[in-house]
Enzyme design. Structure first.
Site, mmCIF file in Angstrom:
data_model
loop_
_atom_site.group_PDB
_atom_site.id
_atom_site.type_symbol
_atom_site.label_atom_id
_atom_site.label_comp_id
_atom_site.label_asym_id
_atom_site.label_seq_id
_atom_site.Cartn_x
_atom_site.Cartn_y
_atom_site.Cartn_z
ATOM 1 N N ARG A 44 2.215 -5.327 -16.884
ATOM 2 C CA ARG A 44 2.442 -6.772 -16.813
ATOM 3 C C ARG A 44 3.594 -7.123 -17.738
ATOM 4 O O ARG A 44 3.817 -6.443 -18.750
ATOM 5 C CB ARG A 44 1.185 -7.528 -17.269
ATOM 6 C CG ARG A 44 0.059 -7.531 -16.247
ATOM 7 C CD ARG A 44 0.377 -8.474 -15.076
ATOM 8 N NE ARG A 44 -0.731 -8.601 -14.151
ATOM 9 C CZ ARG A 44 -0.851 -7.940 -13.003
ATOM 10 N NH1 ARG A 44 0.069 -7.071 -12.633
ATOM 11 N NH2 ARG A 44 -1.886 -8.160 -12.218
ATOM 12 N N HIS B 10 8.369 -7.739 -8.894
ATOM 13 C CA HIS B 10 6.924 -7.497 -8.814
ATOM 14 C C HIS B 10 6.528 -7.002 -7.411
ATOM 15 O O HIS B 10 5.710 -7.606 -6.719
ATOM 16 C CB HIS B 10 6.145 -8.777 -9.168
ATOM 17 C CG HIS B 10 4.759 -8.507 -9.696
ATOM 18 N ND1 HIS B 10 4.216 -9.162 -10.765
ATOM 19 C CD2 HIS B 10 3.810 -7.636 -9.279
ATOM 20 C CE1 HIS B 10 2.979 -8.734 -10.987
ATOM 21 N NE2 HIS B 10 2.719 -7.799 -10.089
HETATM 22 C C1 GLV Z 1 -0.402 -6.523 -8.958
HETATM 23 O O1 GLV Z 1 0.329 -6.787 -9.874
HETATM 24 C C2 GLV Z 1 -1.779 -6.112 -9.123
HETATM 25 O O2 GLV Z 1 -2.325 -6.226 -10.230
HETATM 26 O O3 GLV Z 1 -2.380 -5.661 -8.122
#
Ligand code: GLV
Length: 308
Positions: free
Chosen positions: A223, A271
């Site tokens: 993250r 992401h």
């Molecule tokens: C994406 O970031 C997830 O946590 O699946």
């Protein structure tokens, strides 16, 4: 009995079709069409609605559409309502693919070759054998283990770190605070795939970078809040780090003037390392739903104390 879905609406229609076909006893509703809240027993969400307890008084289980669940405020979840993370095999495949790509990108110095191409510069750099490039996986849960195993197949010496001890064939496993130092000292490419908790927020900072071999490289697919952005810039400027690949940022998308956008040694992606796919995730979710209905333990249930 109904399940309320609150995530990407396009994939929502694929979930709807799967429920209609394979679990017609569970009515699928897509946010914001909640219908009668008293009928909503299950929530399947990326980001949950606010005031969960009052809005959905009959809620029995919350299923995340994601592997990471840091976007859920556990203190807002009624005590008796379990939170279950997504264990879609497609998520694992995506993470393994992305980690492989990023490792090879760094290992083969693609960041230099991309710049050189822009500058019409035809210049080769020495090739380092995979056996000489040590890869470290920070976080040895299900995803970290799959990544470690695949990367070791390329010939990289792979080690991993986790909070509690693990054993994995062919992988040097470190654990706990003492193990962290030894692990970092042997990570030429460090891949962060940790869950985000109060204990791991900001872990990728100046102090940690100083424990890596000089010129190491970083991949963040955990993250964004794991990373202290300014400390990365500083480590790249000093040469302590050589390059980085970032799929997650503390602010997504970053502000237009964020220095990462233009940085020659940072590769940014929005992401996209892995995405839950309804077709492969549905059987996993349905299995857990049926387990819950039979009063059996569900797979991937979050431990509220640990936060993952
Ligand atoms: C994406 O970031 C997830 O946590 O699946």
């Amino acid at each position: 009995m109904a399940l309320l879905y609150k995530a990407d609406p396009v994939r929502g229609e694929r979930w709807r079709a799967l429920f209609a076909r394979h679990a017609p006893d569970i009515e699928f509703r897509q946010w914001p069409d909640v219908g009668d809240p008293a009928e909503v027993r299950y929530l399947l969400a990326w980001e949950p609605p606010s005031d969960l307890a009052t809005r959905l008084p009959a809620l029995e289980v919350v299923f995340a559409t994601s592997a990471g669940v840091d976007q859920f405020d556990l203190s807002q979840l009624p005590a008796g309502v379990p939170l279950v993370r997504m264990l879609d095999p497609a998520l694992e495949t995506g993470m393994v693919e992305y980690a492989s790509f990023a490792t090879l990108w760094l290992h083969r110095r693609l960041y230099d070759y991309v710049r050189q191409q822009r500058e019409c510069q035809w210049q080769a750099h020495p090739l380092v054998a995979a056996e000489q490039r040590r890869v470290g996986i920070l976080g040895l849960g299900q995803l970290g283990q799959a990544i470690a195993t695949r990367l070791s197949g390329y010939g990289f010496p792979v080690s991993g770190w986790s909070r509690s001890p693990r054993q994995l064939p062919g992988i040097t496993c470190h654990a706990g605070p003492d193990g962290l130092k030894r692990f970092l000292a042997s990570s030429d490419i460090l891949i962060c795939v940790l869950p985000l908790t109060d204990a791991t927020r900001g872990i990728l900072d100046r102090d940690l970078f100083a424990l890596l071999p000089a010129g190491a490289a970083l991949v963040n697919i955990g993250r964004g809040e794991h990373l202290v952005d300014d400390d990365l810039l500083e480590a790249l400027a000093s040469g302590q780090l050589s390059a980085a690949v970032m799929d997650v940022l503390s602010q997504e998308p970053p502000a237009p003037d964020h220095p990462f956008w233009q940085h020659e040694r940072i590769l940014l992606t929005p992401h996209v390392a892995a995405m839950t796919q309804p077709e492969s995730a549905f059987p996993v979710l349905l299995d857990n739903l049926r387990r819950h209905q039979r009063g059996e333990p569900m797979v991937g249930r979050i431990d509220r104390q640990r936060g993952y």
